[in-house]
Design a protein around this motif. Structure first.
Motif, PDB file in Angstrom:
ATOM      1  N   ARG A 126      10.259   9.633   8.588  1.00 21.27           N
ATOM      2  CA  ARG A 126       8.994  10.300   8.870  1.00 21.27           C
ATOM      3  C   ARG A 126       9.241  11.660   9.533  1.00 21.27           C
ATOM      4  O   ARG A 126       8.575  12.654   9.214  1.00 21.27           O
TER       5      ARG A 126
ATOM      6  N   ALA B 229       0.236   6.488   9.241  1.00 15.47           N
ATOM      7  CA  ALA B 229      -0.717   5.371   9.274  1.00 15.47           C
ATOM      8  C   ALA B 229      -0.037   4.053   8.908  1.00 15.47           C
ATOM      9  O   ALA B 229      -0.266   3.027   9.562  1.00 15.47           O
ATOM     10  N   SER B 230       0.822   4.092   7.882  1.00 15.36           N
ATOM     11  CA  SER B 230       1.488   2.872   7.433  1.00 15.36           C
ATOM     12  C   SER B 230       2.441   2.332   8.492  1.00 15.36           C
ATOM     13  O   SER B 230       2.449   1.142   8.797  1.00 15.36           O
TER      14      SER B 230
ATOM     15  N   GLY C 162       0.020  15.383   3.419  1.00 15.70           N
ATOM     16  CA  GLY C 162      -0.639  14.150   2.970  1.00 15.70           C
ATOM     17  C   GLY C 162       0.297  12.957   3.026  1.00 15.70           C
ATOM     18  O   GLY C 162      -0.091  11.864   3.464  1.00 15.70           O
ATOM     19  N   ILE C 163       1.542  13.170   2.593  1.00 14.63           N
ATOM     20  CA  ILE C 163       2.526  12.090   2.607  1.00 14.63           C
ATOM     21  C   ILE C 163       2.876  11.703   4.038  1.00 14.63           C
ATOM     22  O   ILE C 163       3.003  10.524   4.369  1.00 14.63           O
TER      23      ILE C 163
ATOM     24  N   ALA D 259       0.810  -1.217   0.000  1.00 16.38           N
ATOM     25  CA  ALA D 259       0.000   0.000   0.000  1.00 16.38           C
ATOM     26  C   ALA D 259       0.844   1.268   0.000  1.00 16.38           C
ATOM     27  O   ALA D 259       0.380   2.339  -0.423  1.00 16.38           O
ATOM     28  N   ILE D 260       2.078   1.190   0.468  1.00 15.73           N
ATOM     29  CA  ILE D 260       2.915   2.402   0.562  1.00 15.73           C
ATOM     30  C   ILE D 260       3.991   2.458  -0.516  1.00 15.73           C
ATOM     31  O   ILE D 260       4.891   3.305  -0.447  1.00 15.73           O
TER      32      ILE D 260
ATOM     33  N   ASN E 187       5.514   9.580  -5.127  1.00  9.36           N
ATOM     34  CA  ASN E 187       4.822  10.846  -4.854  1.00  9.36           C
ATOM     35  C   ASN E 187       5.790  11.899  -4.338  1.00  9.36           C
ATOM     36  O   ASN E 187       5.672  13.099  -4.670  1.00  9.36           O
TER      37      ASN E 187
ATOM     38  N   ASP F  73       0.981  12.009   6.676  1.00  8.41           N
ATOM     39  CA  ASP F  73      -0.161  11.268   7.233  1.00  8.41           C
ATOM     40  C   ASP F  73      -0.143   9.816   6.768  1.00  8.41           C
ATOM     41  O   ASP F  73      -0.433   8.888   7.541  1.00  8.41           O
ATOM     42  N   GLN F  74       0.195   9.633   5.489  1.00  4.75           N
ATOM     43  CA  GLN F  74       0.264   8.277   4.947  1.00  4.75           C
ATOM     44  C   GLN F  74       1.380   7.478   5.619  1.00  4.75           C
ATOM     45  O   GLN F  74       1.213   6.299   5.950  1.00  4.75           O
TER      46      GLN F  74
ATOM     47  N   ILE G  60       4.545   5.888  -2.137  1.00  4.58           N
ATOM     48  CA  ILE G  60       5.018   7.058  -1.382  1.00  4.58           C
ATOM     49  C   ILE G  60       6.314   7.642  -1.959  1.00  4.58           C
ATOM     50  O   ILE G  60       6.404   8.858  -2.197  1.00  4.58           O
TER      51      ILE G  60
END
Length: 417
Positions: free
Chosen positions: A360, A386-387, A379-380, A220-221, A227, A382-383, A224
Motif C-alpha cells: 500500500r 478500505a480493504s 483510486g487503487i 472484493a479485492i 487494475n 483508496d481501495q 486490484i
C-alpha cells in the motif's frame, strides 16, 4: 408384569383429546430400552406423565408414546446417532395414553444392551423454534409425501437458516439453555462450567462469521492486481514499478485467501475442529449435569429403596454421568490445542497484513510520482486502504474471540484439576 406389545390399534382405542399433560419443571424422568427400542424400565414420573401403568409400558415399544405431530425426520436423526454409538438430544412431543400431549427435551444415550432416555420439561426459547420447524416438516411429510431422510436434510437446512451451524450446535445449546432455565425456575444455582462452555460456543460461532466476512473482503479485492496491470500497460516503460507491485500484491492476497479457505472450509479445517470440540464439550457437560440431576431426583423418588433393580438403575445413570464428564474433559483438551493453533495462525496472517501495508505504501509513493504526468493510483490506493482496514478489523476480532476461548478453557481446566 403384563407387557403391552401390540400397539397396532392404539390410535383407534384412544381418541386425540385437547390438552397438555401437566408436570412440574423440577421433575425428571427416564426410560431404558433394549437395542430395538422396547422399554425395559423407567421411573414413576414416566408412568404418571405417559398415563400408563408399569405393567402396561414395560415390554412395549417406545413408539407407544409417539405423537403423530412429530416429523419422521427427528426419529431418523435419533436412530442414526444412537446406532452410531453417539448420544443425541431432541425436543420431542409425546402422546399420553388418554390422547393428551406433553413436550420434553430428551437426551438419548447408548448404554450396554440398549439405550437410556432422560427427559426434562422444556421451557427455553429454542422450544418454539423446534415447534415451528417440526410443524413445517410434518406437513412436508404428510402432504408432499417426502421420506424421512429428505425431511431430515430439510430440517438441517432450516436450522441453518435460523443461525445454527449444525444440528450438533443446536442440540448442545438447547440442552444448555434448558438446564439453565430449569435452574432459574427451581431456584438452583446454575452450573458455571455450562456458562463457560456456552460462552466458548458463541465465541467460536462469531469467529466463523468474522472469517466468512474476511473471505468476502478478499473476494472484493481480487480485481486490484488486474487494475494495476492495466494501468501499468498504459504507462509502457514507466509502468514497470506498478507491474511489479501488482505481482507482489496478487501473490500475497492469494496466499491470505488460501489461508482463510483452509481455516474455515471443510470438515477437517482448523475452524471445524475447534468448533466441533467446543460443541461436543458443551453437550457432554449438559449430559453430565442432566444425568447428575436425574440421579438426585430418582433417589428422592425411590425414597431409600436399595433393591437390586433400583441400585442397577442408579449405577447405570452414574456410569452415564461419569462418561459424559470424561468426554467433556477430552473435548476441552482438544479445544485448548486447537485454540493454540489458531493463535499461531493469526500471527501468520498478521505477517501477511504487514506485507500488504508495504504494498500500500509503495502504491502511494508511485501515485505521487505519476500525478505529475496526469496518471494516478489514487483510486487503487483508496481501495487498498478500505480493504486492508476491513481485514485488519476482522483479524483483530478473531484474535480477541480466540483469547476469550483460551481464557475459558484455562478456567475450566483449573476447576476440574
Amino acid at each position: 408384569m403384563t407387557a403391552l406389545t401390540d400397539t397396532s390399534d392404539f390410535a383407534d382405542r384412544t381418541r386425540m383429546t385437547a390438552g397438555e399433560v401437566p408436570f412440574a419443571v423440577e421433575e425428571l424422568f427416564f426410560s431404558r430400552t433394549d437395542t430395538r427400542g422396547v422399554i425395559l424400565n423407567g421411573n414413576e414420573v414416566f408412568c404418571r406423565v405417559s398415563g400408563f401403568d408399569a405393567d402396561e409400558i414395560i415390554g412395549a415399544p417406545h413408539k407407544i408414546v409417539r405423537h403423530p405431530d412429530m416429523p419422521k425426520a427427528v426419529f431418523q436423526l435419533v436412530w442414526d446417532r444412537i446406532r452410531a454409538g453417539k448420544p443425541v438430544g431432541a425436543y420431542i412431543k409425546n402422546r399420553a395414553k388418554d390422547g393428551r400431549y406433553y413436550w420434553v427435551y430428551a437426551v438419548v444415550s447408548p448404554i450396554e444392551g440398549g439405550y437410556v432416555s432422560i427427559r426434562l420439561k422444556p421451557s427455553a426459547k429454542l422450544l418454539r423454534v423446534a415447534q415451528t420447524l417440526y410443524a413445517a416438516q410434518r406437513r412436508r411429510e404428510t402432504e408432499d409425501g417426502i421420506g424421512a431422510e429428505q425431511s431430515l436434510a430439510e430440517l438441517r437446512m432450516a436450522l441453518a437458516r435460523e443461525g445454527h451451524a449444525s444440528y450438533a450446535t443446536f442440540e448442545a445449546e438447547a440442552l444448555a439453555l434448558e438446564m439453565k432455565q430449569r435452574c432459574a425456575e427451581i431456584g438452583q444455582a446454575a452450573d458455571s462450567r455450562m456458562d463457560r462452555f456456552l460462552a466458548m460456543s458463541r465465541a467460536i460461532q462469531q469467529v466463523g462469521a468474522e472469517t466468512e466476512e474476511m473471505m468476502k473482503a478478499f473476494e472484493a479485492i481480487r480485481t486490484i492486481p488486474l487494475n494495476m496491470r492495466i494501468l501499468a500497460s498504459r504507462l509502457e516503460n514507466a509502468g514497470g514499478p506498478i507491474s511489479a507491485i501488482s505481482v507482489n500484491y496478487g501473490s500475497m492476497s492469494d496466499e491470505m485467501a488460501a489461508w482463510v479457505k483452509t481455516f474455515i472450509h471443510g470438515d477437517d479445517s482448523a475452524f471445524s475442529r475447534i468448533r466441533d470440540a467446543i460443541v461436543s464439550g458443551l453437550f457432554c457437560n449438559g449430559i453430565s449435569q442432566l444425568s447428575s440431576e436425574m440421579i438426585r431426583f430418582f433417589k428422592e423418588e425411590v425414597d431409600g429403596d436399595t433393591g437390586e433393580e433400583t441400585t442397577g438403575e442408579l449405577e447405570m445413570l452414574s456410569d452415564l454421568c461419569d462418561h459424559a464428564i470424561d468426554r467433556s474433559k477430552v473435548e476441552l483438551k482438544k479445544t485448548e490445542l486447537e485454540a493454540g493453533r489458531l493463535s499461531r495462525s493469526v500471527l501468520d496472517m498478521k505477517r501477511y497484513i504487514t506485507g500488504l501495508s508495504s504494498t500500500r505504501m509503495m502504491c502511494k509513493i508511485e501515485s505521487a510520482t505519476l500525478s505529475k504526468s496526469g496518471e494516478t493510483l489514487v483510486g487503487i490506493v483508496d481501495q487498498l486502504d478500505a480493504s486492508q482496514d476491513g481485514i485488519e478489523e476482522r483479524l483483530a476480532k478473531i484474535s480477541e474471540l480466540n483469547h476469550q476461548v483460551q481464557a475459558h478453557t484455562a478456567m475450566l481446566r483449573a476447576s476440574s484439576a
